[in-house]
Write a protein that holds these residues in place. Structure first.
Motif, PDB file in Angstrom:
ATOM      1  N   ALA A 119      11.254  11.787   8.483  1.00 41.38           N
ATOM      2  CA  ALA A 119      10.561  12.261   7.313  1.00 41.38           C
ATOM      3  C   ALA A 119      10.830  11.377   6.211  1.00 41.38           C
ATOM      4  CB  ALA A 119      11.203  13.649   6.771  1.00 41.38           C
ATOM      5  N   VAL A 120      11.926  10.474   6.091  1.00 44.04           N
ATOM      6  CA  VAL A 120      12.101   9.429   5.181  1.00 44.04           C
ATOM      7  C   VAL A 120      10.924   8.502   5.417  1.00 44.04           C
ATOM      8  CG1 VAL A 120      13.268   7.764   4.242  1.00 44.04           C
ATOM      9  CG2 VAL A 120      14.348   9.859   4.798  1.00 44.04           C
ATOM     10  N   ALA A 121      11.005   7.956   6.718  1.00 44.13           N
ATOM     11  CA  ALA A 121       9.780   6.838   7.084  1.00 44.13           C
ATOM     12  C   ALA A 121       8.511   7.253   6.641  1.00 44.13           C
ATOM     13  CB  ALA A 121      10.095   6.693   8.588  1.00 44.13           C
ATOM     14  N   SER A 122       7.997   8.618   7.044  1.00 38.25           N
ATOM     15  CA  SER A 122       6.793   8.977   6.840  1.00 38.25           C
ATOM     16  C   SER A 122       6.481   9.154   5.339  1.00 38.25           C
ATOM     17  CB  SER A 122       6.624  10.315   7.388  1.00 38.25           C
ATOM     18  OG  SER A 122       5.376  11.086   7.071  1.00 38.25           O
ATOM     19  N   ALA A 123       7.592   9.210   4.463  1.00 38.30           N
ATOM     20  CA  ALA A 123       7.360   9.391   3.259  1.00 38.30           C
ATOM     21  C   ALA A 123       7.094   8.168   2.609  1.00 38.30           C
ATOM     22  CB  ALA A 123       8.240  10.299   2.335  1.00 38.30           C
ATOM     23  N   THR A 124       8.095   7.076   3.150  1.00 36.52           N
ATOM     24  CA  THR A 124       7.949   5.789   2.568  1.00 36.52           C
ATOM     25  C   THR A 124       7.291   4.471   3.158  1.00 36.52           C
ATOM     26  OG1 THR A 124      10.120   5.269   3.538  1.00 36.52           O
ATOM     27  CG2 THR A 124      10.096   6.458   1.565  1.00 36.52           C
ATOM     28  N   ASP A 125       6.963   4.598   4.347  1.00 34.61           N
ATOM     29  CA  ASP A 125       6.496   3.444   5.154  1.00 34.61           C
ATOM     30  C   ASP A 125       4.975   2.872   4.581  1.00 34.61           C
ATOM     31  OD1 ASP A 125       8.599   3.363   6.896  1.00 34.61           O
ATOM     32  OD2 ASP A 125       7.266   4.206   8.509  1.00 34.61           O
ATOM     33  N   TYR A 126       4.175   3.743   4.054  1.00 33.61           N
ATOM     34  CA  TYR A 126       2.881   3.489   3.486  1.00 33.61           C
ATOM     35  C   TYR A 126       3.153   2.539   2.153  1.00 33.61           C
ATOM     36  CZ  TYR A 126      -1.668   3.433   1.052  1.00 33.61           C
ATOM     37  OH  TYR A 126      -2.656   2.760   0.507  1.00 33.61           O
ATOM     38  N   ARG A 127       4.022   3.093   1.449  1.00 37.97           N
ATOM     39  CA  ARG A 127       4.088   2.527   0.182  1.00 37.97           C
ATOM     40  C   ARG A 127       5.131   0.978   0.322  1.00 37.97           C
ATOM     41  NH1 ARG A 127       1.392   3.392  -3.461  1.00 37.97           N
ATOM     42  NH2 ARG A 127       1.043   1.012  -3.308  1.00 37.97           N
ATOM     43  N   MET A 128       6.040   1.257   1.037  1.00 38.18           N
ATOM     44  CA  MET A 128       6.531  -0.018   1.543  1.00 38.18           C
ATOM     45  C   MET A 128       5.820  -1.311   2.091  1.00 38.18           C
ATOM     46  SD  MET A 128       9.574   0.271   0.449  1.00 38.18           S
ATOM     47  CE  MET A 128       8.823   1.487  -0.797  1.00 38.18           C
ATOM     48  N   SER A 129       4.764  -0.714   3.030  1.00 35.43           N
ATOM     49  CA  SER A 129       3.773  -1.593   3.841  1.00 35.43           C
ATOM     50  C   SER A 129       2.819  -2.171   2.417  1.00 35.43           C
ATOM     51  CB  SER A 129       3.031  -1.130   4.633  1.00 35.43           C
ATOM     52  OG  SER A 129       3.964  -0.545   5.813  1.00 35.43           O
ATOM     53  N   ALA A 130       2.518  -1.253   1.648  1.00 35.36           N
ATOM     54  CA  ALA A 130       1.429  -1.780   0.368  1.00 35.36           C
ATOM     55  C   ALA A 130       2.145  -2.923  -0.514  1.00 35.36           C
ATOM     56  CB  ALA A 130       1.066  -0.219  -0.415  1.00 35.36           C
ATOM     57  N   THR A 131       3.398  -2.432  -0.774  1.00 37.57           N
ATOM     58  CA  THR A 131       4.202  -3.497  -1.426  1.00 37.57           C
ATOM     59  C   THR A 131       4.303  -4.953  -0.964  1.00 37.57           C
ATOM     60  OG1 THR A 131       5.797  -1.859  -2.514  1.00 37.57           O
ATOM     61  CG2 THR A 131       6.529  -3.751  -2.404  1.00 37.57           C
ATOM     62  N   ALA A 132       4.565  -4.794   0.405  1.00 37.70           N
ATOM     63  CA  ALA A 132       4.438  -6.119   0.985  1.00 37.70           C
ATOM     64  C   ALA A 132       3.101  -6.858   1.064  1.00 37.70           C
ATOM     65  CB  ALA A 132       4.931  -5.893   2.674  1.00 37.70           C
ATOM     66  N   ALA A 133       2.020  -6.156   1.097  1.00 38.76           N
ATOM     67  CA  ALA A 133       0.703  -6.724   1.005  1.00 38.76           C
ATOM     68  C   ALA A 133       0.452  -7.169  -0.319  1.00 38.76           C
ATOM     69  CB  ALA A 133      -0.138  -5.538   1.726  1.00 38.76           C
ATOM     70  N   TYR A 134       0.547  -6.327  -1.367  1.00 40.90           N
ATOM     71  CA  TYR A 134       0.323  -6.605  -2.589  1.00 40.90           C
ATOM     72  C   TYR A 134       1.285  -7.769  -3.170  1.00 40.90           C
ATOM     73  CZ  TYR A 134      -2.249  -2.290  -3.523  1.00 40.90           C
ATOM     74  OH  TYR A 134      -3.005  -1.378  -3.223  1.00 40.90           O
ATOM     75  N   ALA A 135       2.375  -7.999  -2.736  1.00 42.59           N
ATOM     76  CA  ALA A 135       3.352  -9.343  -2.913  1.00 42.59           C
ATOM     77  C   ALA A 135       2.754 -10.494  -2.518  1.00 42.59           C
ATOM     78  CB  ALA A 135       4.685  -9.030  -2.614  1.00 42.59           C
ATOM     79  N   LEU A 136       2.126 -10.489  -1.300  1.00 44.62           N
ATOM     80  CA  LEU A 136       1.388 -11.705  -0.954  1.00 44.62           C
ATOM     81  C   LEU A 136       0.267 -12.222  -1.759  1.00 44.62           C
ATOM     82  CD1 LEU A 136       1.331 -11.007   2.916  1.00 44.62           C
ATOM     83  CD2 LEU A 136       2.727 -12.545   1.711  1.00 44.62           C
ATOM     84  N   LEU A 137      -0.580 -11.031  -2.162  1.00 46.87           N
ATOM     85  CA  LEU A 137      -1.680 -11.320  -3.208  1.00 46.87           C
ATOM     86  C   LEU A 137      -0.911 -12.125  -4.424  1.00 46.87           C
ATOM     87  CD1 LEU A 137      -3.807  -7.955  -2.437  1.00 46.87           C
ATOM     88  CD2 LEU A 137      -4.154 -10.621  -1.966  1.00 46.87           C
ATOM     89  N   VAL A 138      -0.012 -11.276  -4.870  1.00 45.12           N
ATOM     90  CA  VAL A 138       0.755 -11.826  -6.245  1.00 45.12           C
ATOM     91  C   VAL A 138       0.866 -13.472  -5.943  1.00 45.12           C
ATOM     92  CG1 VAL A 138       2.642 -11.801  -7.568  1.00 45.12           C
ATOM     93  CG2 VAL A 138       1.503  -9.675  -7.135  1.00 45.12           C
ATOM     94  N   GLU A 139       1.704 -13.791  -5.010  1.00 48.36           N
ATOM     95  CA  GLU A 139       1.985 -15.054  -4.820  1.00 48.36           C
ATOM     96  C   GLU A 139       0.522 -15.880  -4.447  1.00 48.36           C
ATOM     97  OE1 GLU A 139       4.247 -15.292  -1.164  1.00 48.36           O
ATOM     98  OE2 GLU A 139       5.853 -14.234  -2.094  1.00 48.36           O
TER      99      GLU A 139
END
Length: 423
Positions: A253-273
């Motif tokens: 349940a924790v993974a289901s609630a957070t995986d999308y947001r964590m993956s989006a954070t990683a993708a956006y962080a690359l764009l910021v760089e």
């Protein structure tokens, strides 16, 4: 010709997110909103048909551009989970009636704002210093000196900002073009705005990671207790399996609630760089640069999200290992029970075989006894006819009768147990 159904869509994608050409002085106001899927149709209807005399020059499902009532240019861009609305007003005045009306209409659009900025573009450093010197308190150019960030980006262009939210809900930034004009200025300002938008979208993962972190603490504590219980023989396997199953569901349940947001954070962080590398900030003595400001708190936040994702995966893997250990324990116990059952069956079969041999021995004795008695009666009846000793004859025949009985029973048993022999 027969076109692929996506051809025009992918070709149009290369022409999206274009801004009108920027020339100093100008005000650029931008909002970034998170829009739910159920709100997309209402948002599209609002932008594709401008009210109050507005004009749409280009309209795609992911990009709309044109002019609002009052002649202000605008663009609307749809992203995977957000939408960006940008208004362009000539001049350096941020409080014109036309701009106020445009912002009031934008405030009525669906979605939750995650970034809103007022960016003022002036010709050079002198114009920027004059604008800041004459800025009224709480105006868009009233920066907090202790938080001031200033540096050169994209070559000669210089920025000033405290990256704080003003009383009107907007962040503020001042840009001195310093010779950049036309397409170069437009691309530099667009990258600057994209950097801020992707930074805020990436940071949305930090509150999620912080909120879910205690749940991982609880899961690890439960795993430690279950690990200790696995070594105890007095704990029932069914109870352990029920607890492990409940814990695995909680981790999922924790993974289901957070995986999308964590993956989006990683993708956006690359764009910021990428955007930060494109802008290539150059520090100015006495001021914090855009690169330093971004790296100081942005990278720790992104690393926190990455650490949360890694920890969640490790906790899930550990729960899986405990489940595998419990299954191995259950399987070992079942194998031991099966082994004990087989040994018991073997002992029972051995006892039955011995009993069978005993019964066969007794049967040989019983059958031989009765056979000898019958033969003895026959011989005694014939003793009066033929002179011989019947007792002696019975005594001689008794071993032969016992041997014949034993051989007969043995052959009968062999025919019953060996199908080939009976055939």
């Amino acid at each position: 010709m027969h076109e692929h159904e996506w051809r025009r869509q992918i070709v149009n994608e290369m022409h999206l997110r274009r801004w009108p050409v920027l020339r100093a002085p100008m005000v650029v106001v931008q909002q970034v909103r998170l829009v739910e899927d159920a709100q997309r149709d209402a948002e599209w209807a609002a932008w594709s048909a401008m009210p109050g005399g507005g004009e749409v020059r280009r309209a795609y499902r992911r990009h709309v551009s044109g002019t609002l009532a009052g002649g202000l240019a605008f663009t609307w861009e749809r992203h995977s989970e957000a939408s960006t609305q940008t208004v362009f007003a000539p001049g350096a005045d941020t409080a014109t009636p036309e701009l106020g009306a445009a912002l009031a209409w934008m405030a009525s659009l669906p979605g939750a704002t995650v970034r809103a900025t007022r960016l003022v573009i002036v010709a050079d450093d002198a114009a920027a210093q004059q604008a800041m010197a004459h800025a009224a308190p709480d105006s868009p150019l009233d920066f907090a000196p202790e938080d001031m960030v200033s540096c050169h980006v994209a070559g000669p262009m210089r920025i000033w900002s405290d990256f704080r939210i003003g009383a009107d809900g907007y962040g503020r930034m001042l840009v001195a073009a310093n010779g950049l004009d036309g397409g170069d200025l437009t691309r530099a300002v667009q990258r600057l705005q994209e950097l801020g938008s992707y930074r805020n979208l990436a940071l949305l993962g930090l509150p999620v990671a912080r909120a879910a972190w205690p749940r991982l603490d609880e899961a690890e504590a439960d795993l430690r207790r279950l690990g200790e219980a696995l070594t105890r023989k007095d704990v029932r396997d069914d109870d352990l399996m029920a607890q492990l199953s409940a814990l695995s569901l909680a981790i999922a349940a924790v993974a289901s609630a957070t995986d999308y947001r964590m993956s989006a954070t990683a993708a956006y962080a690359l764009l910021v760089e990428e955007r930060l590398a494109d802008l290539a900030p150059q520090p100015i003595p006495g001021f914090l640069s855009l690169g330093e400001f971004t790296q100081r708190r942005f990278l720790p936040a992104v690393r926190t999200c990455a650490a949360f994702s890694k920890r969640e995966q490790q906790v899930a893997a550990r729960a899986g290992q405990f489940t595998a250990l419990l299954r191995a324990r259950i399987e070992t116990r079942i194998e031991n029970q099966n082994g004990a059952l087989l040994a018991s069956l073997e002992r029972s079969a051995t006892r039955q075989l011995r009993l069978q041999h005993l019964v066969e021995g007794l049967s040989v004795v019983g059958i031989s006894y009765y056979a000898t008695a019958l033969i003895g009666h026959v011989l005694e009846g014939g003793e009066s006819l033929v002179h011989f000793d019947a007792r002696l004859a019975v005594g001689v025949m008794t071993p032969l009768i016992v041997l014949a009985t034993w051989l007969g029973l043995r052959r009968a048993r062999k025919r019953l147990l060996d199908p080939a022999a009976s055939a």
